[in-house]
Scaffold this motif. Structure first.
Motif, mmCIF file in Angstrom:
data_model
loop_
_atom_site.group_PDB
_atom_site.id
_atom_site.type_symbol
_atom_site.label_atom_id
_atom_site.label_comp_id
_atom_site.label_asym_id
_atom_site.label_seq_id
_atom_site.Cartn_x
_atom_site.Cartn_y
_atom_site.Cartn_z
ATOM 1 N N ASN A 526 0.805 -1.209 0.000
ATOM 2 C CA ASN A 526 0.000 0.000 0.000
ATOM 3 C C ASN A 526 0.842 1.265 0.000
ATOM 4 O O ASN A 526 0.430 2.301 -0.528
ATOM 5 C CB ASN A 526 -0.932 0.026 1.228
ATOM 6 N N PHE A 527 2.012 1.200 0.630
ATOM 7 C CA PHE A 527 2.873 2.376 0.740
ATOM 8 C C PHE A 527 3.978 2.356 -0.312
ATOM 9 O O PHE A 527 4.266 3.368 -0.955
ATOM 10 C CB PHE A 527 3.483 2.434 2.142
ATOM 11 N N GLY A 528 4.610 1.206 -0.511
ATOM 12 C CA GLY A 528 5.739 1.120 -1.435
ATOM 13 C C GLY A 528 5.363 1.324 -2.881
ATOM 14 O O GLY A 528 6.169 1.797 -3.683
ATOM 15 N N GLY A 529 4.143 0.939 -3.246
ATOM 16 C CA GLY A 529 3.652 1.181 -4.588
ATOM 17 C C GLY A 529 4.190 0.207 -5.622
ATOM 18 O O GLY A 529 4.647 -0.896 -5.313
ATOM 19 N N THR A 530 4.144 0.645 -6.854
ATOM 20 C CA THR A 530 4.506 -0.201 -7.990
ATOM 21 C C THR A 530 5.988 -0.564 -7.967
ATOM 22 O O THR A 530 6.852 0.303 -7.795
ATOM 23 C CB THR A 530 4.181 0.510 -9.316
ATOM 24 N N ILE A 531 6.268 -1.845 -8.135
ATOM 25 C CA ILE A 531 7.650 -2.320 -8.160
ATOM 26 C C ILE A 531 8.176 -2.256 -9.587
ATOM 27 O O ILE A 531 7.526 -2.728 -10.528
ATOM 28 C CB ILE A 531 7.742 -3.760 -7.624
ATOM 29 N N ASP A 532 9.339 -1.662 -9.749
ATOM 30 C CA ASP A 532 9.979 -1.568 -11.057
ATOM 31 C C ASP A 532 10.231 -2.979 -11.592
ATOM 32 O O ASP A 532 10.906 -3.785 -10.935
ATOM 33 C CB ASP A 532 11.296 -0.807 -10.915
ATOM 34 N N PRO A 533 9.714 -3.330 -12.780
ATOM 35 C CA PRO A 533 9.933 -4.682 -13.326
ATOM 36 C C PRO A 533 11.410 -5.029 -13.488
ATOM 37 O O PRO A 533 11.776 -6.213 -13.504
ATOM 38 C CB PRO A 533 9.223 -4.625 -14.691
ATOM 39 N N ALA A 534 12.261 -3.987 -13.604
ATOM 40 C CA ALA A 534 13.694 -4.228 -13.785
ATOM 41 C C ALA A 534 14.435 -4.368 -12.456
ATOM 42 O O ALA A 534 15.648 -4.576 -12.446
ATOM 43 C CB ALA A 534 14.308 -3.093 -14.605
ATOM 44 N N PHE A 535 13.714 -4.241 -11.327
ATOM 45 C CA PHE A 535 14.395 -4.321 -10.032
ATOM 46 C C PHE A 535 15.027 -5.700 -9.837
ATOM 47 O O PHE A 535 14.384 -6.728 -10.080
ATOM 48 C CB PHE A 535 13.394 -4.054 -8.904
ATOM 49 N N SER A 536 16.275 -5.694 -9.387
ATOM 50 C CA SER A 536 16.958 -6.964 -9.096
ATOM 51 C C SER A 536 17.291 -7.085 -7.625
ATOM 52 O O SER A 536 16.873 -8.042 -6.967
ATOM 53 C CB SER A 536 18.228 -7.100 -9.933
ATOM 54 N N GLN A 537 18.000 -6.100 -7.073
ATOM 55 C CA GLN A 537 18.256 -6.099 -5.635
ATOM 56 C C GLN A 537 18.806 -4.750 -5.203
ATOM 57 O O GLN A 537 19.388 -4.003 -5.996
ATOM 58 C CB GLN A 537 19.234 -7.199 -5.234
ATOM 59 N N SER A 538 18.592 -4.419 -3.936
ATOM 60 C CA SER A 538 19.159 -3.212 -3.340
ATOM 61 C C SER A 538 19.062 -3.340 -1.828
ATOM 62 O O SER A 538 18.189 -4.057 -1.310
ATOM 63 C CB SER A 538 18.419 -1.956 -3.822
ATOM 64 N N ALA A 539 19.963 -2.656 -1.120
ATOM 65 C CA ALA A 539 20.065 -2.840 0.327
ATOM 66 C C ALA A 539 19.928 -1.524 1.087
ATOM 67 O O ALA A 539 20.319 -0.459 0.595
ATOM 68 C CB ALA A 539 21.395 -3.494 0.682
ATOM 69 N N MET A 540 19.378 -1.632 2.300
ATOM 70 C CA MET A 540 19.510 -0.577 3.292
ATOM 71 C C MET A 540 20.734 -0.916 4.138
ATOM 72 O O MET A 540 20.812 -2.011 4.710
ATOM 73 C CB MET A 540 18.269 -0.471 4.176
ATOM 74 N N GLU A 541 21.666 0.016 4.206
ATOM 75 C CA GLU A 541 22.870 -0.175 4.997
ATOM 76 C C GLU A 541 22.765 0.661 6.264
ATOM 77 O O GLU A 541 22.490 1.861 6.202
ATOM 78 C CB GLU A 541 24.108 0.222 4.204
ATOM 79 N N VAL A 542 22.985 0.019 7.408
ATOM 80 C CA VAL A 542 22.856 0.687 8.700
ATOM 81 C C VAL A 542 24.219 0.714 9.376
ATOM 82 O O VAL A 542 24.810 -0.338 9.649
ATOM 83 C CB VAL A 542 21.823 -0.027 9.594
ATOM 84 N N ASP A 543 24.714 1.911 9.623
ATOM 85 C CA ASP A 543 26.025 2.078 10.257
ATOM 86 C C ASP A 543 25.954 1.813 11.754
ATOM 87 O O ASP A 543 26.837 1.175 12.331
ATOM 88 C CB ASP A 543 26.536 3.497 9.988
ATOM 89 N N TYR A 544 24.902 2.317 12.410
ATOM 90 C CA TYR A 544 24.719 2.065 13.838
ATOM 91 C C TYR A 544 23.280 2.319 14.248
ATOM 92 O O TYR A 544 22.537 3.043 13.570
ATOM 93 C CB TYR A 544 25.679 2.904 14.697
ATOM 94 N N VAL A 545 22.909 1.741 15.384
ATOM 95 C CA VAL A 545 21.647 2.023 16.073
ATOM 96 C C VAL A 545 22.010 2.330 17.520
ATOM 97 O O VAL A 545 22.680 1.521 18.186
ATOM 98 C CB VAL A 545 20.677 0.828 16.028
ATOM 99 N N ARG A 546 21.558 3.492 18.036
ATOM 100 C CA ARG A 546 21.912 3.894 19.399
ATOM 101 C C ARG A 546 20.672 4.405 20.122
ATOM 102 O O ARG A 546 19.879 5.177 19.539
ATOM 103 C CB ARG A 546 22.986 4.988 19.385
ATOM 104 N N VAL A 547 20.517 3.996 21.353
ATOM 105 C CA VAL A 547 19.397 4.446 22.177
ATOM 106 C C VAL A 547 19.954 5.093 23.438
ATOM 107 O O VAL A 547 20.787 4.506 24.146
ATOM 108 C CB VAL A 547 18.468 3.278 22.551
ATOM 109 N N TYR A 548 19.488 6.319 23.703
ATOM 110 C CA TYR A 548 19.918 7.086 24.874
ATOM 111 C C TYR A 548 18.718 7.310 25.787
ATOM 112 O O TYR A 548 17.588 7.476 25.333
ATOM 113 C CB TYR A 548 20.477 8.447 24.466
ATOM 114 N N GLN A 549 18.986 7.331 27.079
ATOM 115 C CA GLN A 549 17.923 7.695 28.034
ATOM 116 C C GLN A 549 18.475 8.650 29.092
ATOM 117 O O GLN A 549 19.657 8.973 29.090
ATOM 118 C CB GLN A 549 17.353 6.427 28.696
#
Length: 549
Positions: A526-549
């Motif tokens: 519903n949110f991402g919408g139409t997928i490109d027929p030519a899509f093969s692969q792609s990544a989200m790269e995460v350098d860090y996740v930090r939680v402070y309190q």
């Protein structure tokens, strides 16, 4: 001496007679205008369409002997002055309706003559959804979204498709006007929209003081060269009509373009900031957020933007969290740390019609070279055409209140839908959206560089989430820091330390219990919408996740 006095009195008498004669010459004939006639031409009227072409537009021409100005009063609650007698009026009540028009011709000395006519006019324009959003079906109050950057802004009223939908020249910082008595009155505004007998009405409660643009200070007799707050009476219920937008923005096929609806307030009404304008173009509107655009009175090169919300913002003390309580720096190659992360596995759309199958395979999720890589692939698996991964800290790390920072580079490709978000840990017994959801970052590959920040909770979820967006550069080529600061008073969402969405927290909302973290890349839905027929692969790269309190 007596003779001298008599001469003076005679002289004064002569002067008075001469003065009266001069006044008679100045004013001329003070009798009321005569021969008042009004010609009304309904645009598009024909034998087939006697009440017009559905635009609702009527052209009026009033003439009278000895008239110096004309005033039109319409039975839809609006009025208009027409010094020349010529006026174009758009009637907007849907369907074919009969209107009474009263025309007054004014002469010298204020004397006048009046005539009345009736017309039947057809209007095909309607925006029932906007009326519902504005009023909730009866009455609704709106406030300046003071905690949002750009809640007040100005930009060029231009045909340049890269500029005309955004306040490029100036954007107010969150609560910018609160720090000075010369501007703080702006945030006292309460805008009331209501339905009265089926007619849209507007009432501005300004608390007694209005924030004036410096070019209109003369309205209140001020001479300051700066914007300022001045006593001004805004009482009285105004009639609101809706009409099709004729903005330069329409048809440019650009992000955030207009809804195509103009909001017109009668009798000089305005939406809080006085810029000599009573007509506002609705750029976007939901149940709880509205952005309007108005061309400045007397200066058509300037377009002002206003953002309003139905949840009154509260300026809470600055809350920051500096004690690092949990993090993952992704410095060890291989599978993600099982002490910190678990997985959601499978397909089924995940409530959003998504196309991927989530796995815990190294083909889809791996720590490598100092980053976590969540890769979506065009790959068949168990009936799904795509695979990806969804990591979560559920049952491993859950917390209430704090600061979350995630440095990430996003995937590229139509249909990719990366997300950095949090979910209420009691979702199993307190079914979504009652458990609450905080989306720190969502991105559509079909709308590159547009970052969404949203909160989902009862009354505001799915397509009606409490949301905002911001544009950045290089979302898929550079790392950016996506951050949420979550306190008992508010939830604030940032990109690279720039605040772009604030929601006031309260005991009635679900954001006062434990939440856990989720990182994923979905495909389509519903949110991402139409997928490109030519899509093969792609990544989200995460350098860090930090939680402070």
């Amino acid at each position: 001496m007596k003779t001298i006095v008599n001469k003076i009195l005679v002289t004064l008498s002569l002067l008075l007679v001469f003065s009266c004669q001069e006044e008679d010459n100045v004013f001329g004939d003070l009798s009321a205008p005569t021969n008042l006639t009004v010609q009304a031409t309904v645009v598009g009227a024909s034998t087939v369409n006697p009440n017009g072409d559905g635009s609702g537009v009527v052209n009026f021409v009033a003439t009278a002997t000895n008239a110096i100005s004309y005033k039109y009063v319409f039975s839809d609650g609006t009025t208009a002055n027409a010094p020349s007698g010529q006026l174009q009026k758009r009637f907007t009540q849907p369907g074919t309706n009969e209107y009474t028009i009263t025309v007054t011709a004014s002469g010298k000395g204020g004397v006048s003559t009046t005539t009345t006519l009736t017309l039947q006019v057809r209007s095909d324009f309607t925006d029932a959804e906007a009326v519902q959003f504005l009023t909730g079906g009866s009455q609704k109050s709106w406030y300046w979204s003071a905690s949002e950057p750009g809640h007040l802004g100005v930009g060029p009223n231009s045909t340049d498709a890269t500029q005309n939908y955004y306040p490029h020249w100036y954007q107010a910082a969150p609560w910018e006007k609160a720090g000075s008595p010369d501007s703080s009155c702006l945030y006292e505004n309460v805008l009331h929209f209501s339905l009265v007998g089926g007619q849209l009405k507007f009432l501005l409660d300004n608390g007694g003081s209005t924030f004036f643009n410096k070019d209109f200070n003369s309205v209140v007799g001020a001479t300051s060269s700066s914007d300022g707050c001045y006593s001004y009476d805004t009482s009285g219920l105004k009639t609101v009509t809706l009409s099709p937008s004729e903005s330069l923005v329409v048809g440019n096929n650009i992000p955030n373009q207009t809804r195509g609806t103009m909001l017109n307030i009668s009798d000089g009404g305005f939406m809080g900031y006085y810029i000599g304008q009573s007509s506002y173009e609705i750029m976007s509107i939901t149940n709880n957020r509205m952005v309007v655009r108005a061309v400045m009175g007397g200066n058509p090169a300037l377009a002002w933007y206003h953002t309003f919300t139905t949840i009154q913002p509260v300026q809470d003390p600055i809350t920051d969290y500096t004690n690092l309580v949990w993090s993952d720096e992704f410095n060890t190659d291989g599978a993600p740390d099982t002490v910190k992360w678990g997985y959601d596995i499978g397909a089924g759309g995940w409530g959003n019609g998504e196309a991927q199958y989530y796995t815990n395979s190294s083909n889809n999720v791996i720590v490598q070279g100092g980053s976590l890589k969540i890769t979506a692939k065009a790959q068949n698996l168990s009936g799904s055409n795509y695979t990806s991964a969804r990591l979560k800290s559920e049952n491993k790390f859950e917390f209430k209140y704090g600061k979350v920072e995630v440095r990430a580079k996003l995937p590229v490709g139509g249909g990719t839908w990366p997300a950095i978000w949090m979910l209420g840990e009691n979702y199993a017994t307190n079914t979504w959206p009652a458990c609450g959801e905080i989306d720190i970052m969502e991105h559509k590959g079909n709308e590159p560089n547009k970052i969404h920040g949203s909160l989902h909770y009862p009354g505001n979820f799915g397509g009606n989430a409490n949301t905002n967006t911001t544009m950045i550069t290089g979302a898929s080529t550079q790392f950016h820091v996506y951050k949420a600061v979550w306190s008992p008073n508010s939830i604030k969402i940032y990109v690279d330390n720039v605040l772009f969405h604030t929601v006031a927290n309260s005991g009635s909302l679900p954001f006062n219990a434990n939440f856990f973290l989720i990182l994923n890349v979905a495909m389509g839905g519903n949110f991402g919408g139409t997928i490109d027929p030519a899509f093969s692969q792609s990544a989200m790269e995460v350098d860090y996740v930090r939680v402070y309190q």
